[in-house]
Design a protein around this motif. Structure first.
Motif, short mmCIF file in Angstrom:
data_model
loop_
_atom_site.label_atom_id
_atom_site.label_comp_id
_atom_site.label_asym_id
_atom_site.label_seq_id
_atom_site.Cartn_x
_atom_site.Cartn_y
_atom_site.Cartn_z
N VAL A 128 0.91 -1.13 -0.07
CA VAL A 128 0.03 0.14 -0.02
C VAL A 128 0.97 1.40 0.14
O VAL A 128 1.86 1.41 0.65
CB VAL A 128 -0.83 0.09 1.27
N VAL A 129 0.63 1.96 -1.00
CA VAL A 129 1.33 3.25 -1.04
C VAL A 129 0.44 4.45 -0.24
O VAL A 129 1.32 5.11 0.73
CB VAL A 129 1.33 3.97 -2.60
N GLU A 130 -0.88 4.45 -0.43
CA GLU A 130 -1.39 5.64 0.30
C GLU A 130 -3.11 5.12 0.35
O GLU A 130 -3.41 4.33 -0.48
CB GLU A 130 -1.22 7.00 -0.24
N VAL A 131 -3.65 5.45 1.42
CA VAL A 131 -5.11 5.22 1.81
C VAL A 131 -5.64 6.70 1.87
O VAL A 131 -5.21 7.29 2.95
CB VAL A 131 -5.58 4.34 2.73
N ARG A 132 -6.62 7.06 0.98
CA ARG A 132 -7.22 8.59 1.36
C ARG A 132 -8.74 8.31 1.53
O ARG A 132 -9.42 7.83 0.45
CB ARG A 132 -7.01 9.44 0.22
N LEU A 133 -9.31 8.83 2.56
CA LEU A 133 -11.05 8.80 2.54
C LEU A 133 -11.11 10.31 2.16
O LEU A 133 -10.66 11.34 2.73
CB LEU A 133 -11.40 8.70 4.01
N TYR A 134 -11.90 10.49 1.29
CA TYR A 134 -12.58 11.57 0.50
C TYR A 134 -13.72 12.20 1.44
O TYR A 134 -13.98 13.50 1.62
CB TYR A 134 -12.62 11.56 -0.75
N ASP A 135 -14.48 11.33 1.70
CA ASP A 135 -15.79 11.56 2.52
C ASP A 135 -16.06 10.25 3.36
O ASP A 135 -15.28 9.27 3.16
CB ASP A 135 -16.82 12.20 1.82
N ALA A 136 -17.28 10.19 3.93
CA ALA A 136 -17.50 9.18 4.64
C ALA A 136 -17.86 7.80 3.83
O ALA A 136 -17.98 6.65 4.31
CB ALA A 136 -18.74 9.69 5.66
N ARG A 137 -18.04 7.95 2.38
CA ARG A 137 -18.51 6.92 1.49
C ARG A 137 -17.45 6.63 0.55
O ARG A 137 -17.77 5.75 -0.56
CB ARG A 137 -19.85 7.18 1.22
N THR A 138 -16.38 7.34 0.44
CA THR A 138 -15.57 7.28 -0.51
C THR A 138 -14.05 7.12 -0.40
O THR A 138 -13.35 7.94 0.36
CB THR A 138 -15.52 8.59 -1.87
#
Length: 141
Positions: A70-80
């Motif tokens: 894993v390079v990165e994990v980004r949560l953009y909002d509660a569902r994405t």
């Protein structure tokens, strides 16, 4: 908490791949998912990509495993969420992971995270090095 649930999707995906279980592999995607392979094949929807992988697991990808970091994990909002990985497939782990994957995940109404879009790109290290040498400002920070 959500990051753990999101990464569990990728763990289940890899486990299904290792078993050659195209149906289980497909269940980790949304019904209308888009899936782009590193050779440019585009699968549209869970059923299409599961059927394609059933054939692949029976022939070209038989007995292979997924390897990923894993390079990165980004949560953009509660569902994405977007997850970027370096990865490869093979019967044994390669010295260098030669592909970069982008997974776009959505939290569906049943409370499960699933992959809505997948893009797999071959990493061309030589071309990248040449580009960065010729135009250093194009290199990522």
């Amino acid at each position: 908490m959500e990051q753990t649930r999101i990464l569990a999707v990728l763990d289940r995906l890899a486990a299904a791949w290792e078993r050659g279980d195209a149906a289980a592999y497909g269940r980790e995607f949304t019904a209308d998912a888009s899936y782009v392979t590193y050779v440019g094949t585009v699968y549209r929807g869970r059923d299409d990509l599961a059927a394609g992988h059933a054939a692949l697991f029976g022939k070209f990808l038989k007995g292979t495993r997924m390897f990923a970091e894993v390079v990165e994990v980004r949560l953009y909002d509660a569902r994405t969420a977007v997850v970027v990985t370096r990865g490869d497939v093979g019967k044994k782990r390669p010295r260098r992971l030669s592909k970069v994957q982008t997974f776009t995940l959505v939290l569906e109404d049943d409370g499960e995270w699933r992959i809505a879009a997948f893009q797999n790109t071959k990493h061309h290290t030589l071309m990248e090095a040449v580009s960065f040498r010729m135009l250093p400002a194009s290199a990522p920070r």
